[in-house]
Design a protein around this motif. Structure first.
Motif, PDB file in Angstrom:
ATOM      1  N   CYS A 138       1.061   4.299  -2.722  1.00  0.00           N
ATOM      2  CA  CYS A 138       0.684   5.581  -2.559  1.00  0.00           C
ATOM      3  C   CYS A 138       1.922   6.288  -3.045  1.00  0.00           C
ATOM      4  O   CYS A 138       2.009   7.557  -3.345  1.00  0.00           O
ATOM      5  CB  CYS A 138       0.864   5.883  -1.014  1.00  0.00           C
ATOM      6  N   SER A 160       0.882  -1.312   0.041  1.00  0.00           N
ATOM      7  CA  SER A 160      -0.029   0.161   0.041  1.00  0.00           C
ATOM      8  C   SER A 160       1.114   1.154  -0.123  1.00  0.00           C
ATOM      9  O   SER A 160       0.476   2.359  -0.643  1.00  0.00           O
ATOM     10  CB  SER A 160      -0.910  -0.045   1.352  1.00  0.00           C
ATOM     11  N   LYS A 161       2.097   1.200   0.793  1.00  0.00           N
ATOM     12  CA  LYS A 161       2.795   2.445   0.801  1.00  0.00           C
ATOM     13  C   LYS A 161       3.641   2.368  -0.590  1.00  0.00           C
ATOM     14  O   LYS A 161       3.698   3.609  -0.940  1.00  0.00           O
ATOM     15  CB  LYS A 161       3.777   2.255   1.970  1.00  0.00           C
ATOM     16  N   ILE A 192      -5.056   3.008  -1.682  1.00  0.00           N
ATOM     17  CA  ILE A 192      -4.270   2.266  -0.560  1.00  0.00           C
ATOM     18  C   ILE A 192      -4.956   0.548  -0.556  1.00  0.00           C
ATOM     19  O   ILE A 192      -4.264  -0.197  -0.536  1.00  0.00           O
ATOM     20  CB  ILE A 192      -4.760   2.602   0.838  1.00  0.00           C
ATOM     21  N   LEU A 247      -5.116   9.120  -2.995  1.00  0.00           N
ATOM     22  CA  LEU A 247      -4.546   8.111  -2.301  1.00  0.00           C
ATOM     23  C   LEU A 247      -5.580   7.379  -1.433  1.00  0.00           C
ATOM     24  O   LEU A 247      -5.326   6.210  -1.136  1.00  0.00           O
ATOM     25  CB  LEU A 247      -3.795   9.302  -1.228  1.00  0.00           C
TER      26      LEU A 247
END
Length: 103
Positions: free
Chosen positions: A28, A24-25, A84, A80
């Protein structure tokens, strides 16, 4: 749009993997990195006739002059929030597919 997003996403995932950042990061970070290009593409595609901008450079210059550097990231927050769960599911599905293919 897809190529820079995916390249950034996989690069960030690889670099941050040692820090247990998770997909997920990486998703992003890829979104933040490619967002200005998506914004410019959207502006170019949605302009009417007669065309105001004919090149990406023209759109970038207009946004920065009119709204400043932060204008390149207008609308980033909702994107964003959307990315995620999508990025997490995308990498989870990819990982399961690779594991099934290797077995």
């Amino acid at each position: 749009m897809v190529m820079p997003y995916t390249a950034i996403q996989f690069t960030i995932l690889h670099k941050l993997k040692t820090f247990a950042a998770g997909p997920s990061k990486a998703g992003c970070a890829a979104t933040v990195g490619s967002f200005p290009f998506d914004l410019v593409r959207t502006i170019l595609a949605s302009q009417g006739e007669p065309k105001v901008h004919s090149k990406m450079r023209s759109v970038f210059a207009y946004i920065i002059k009119d709204r400043g550097f932060r204008g390149l990231y207008a609308g980033l927050s909702p994107t964003l929030v959307e990315i995620i769960p999508y990025a997490g599911l995308q990498f989870d599905t990819f990982k399961r597919g690779c594991m099934a293919w290797n077995s």
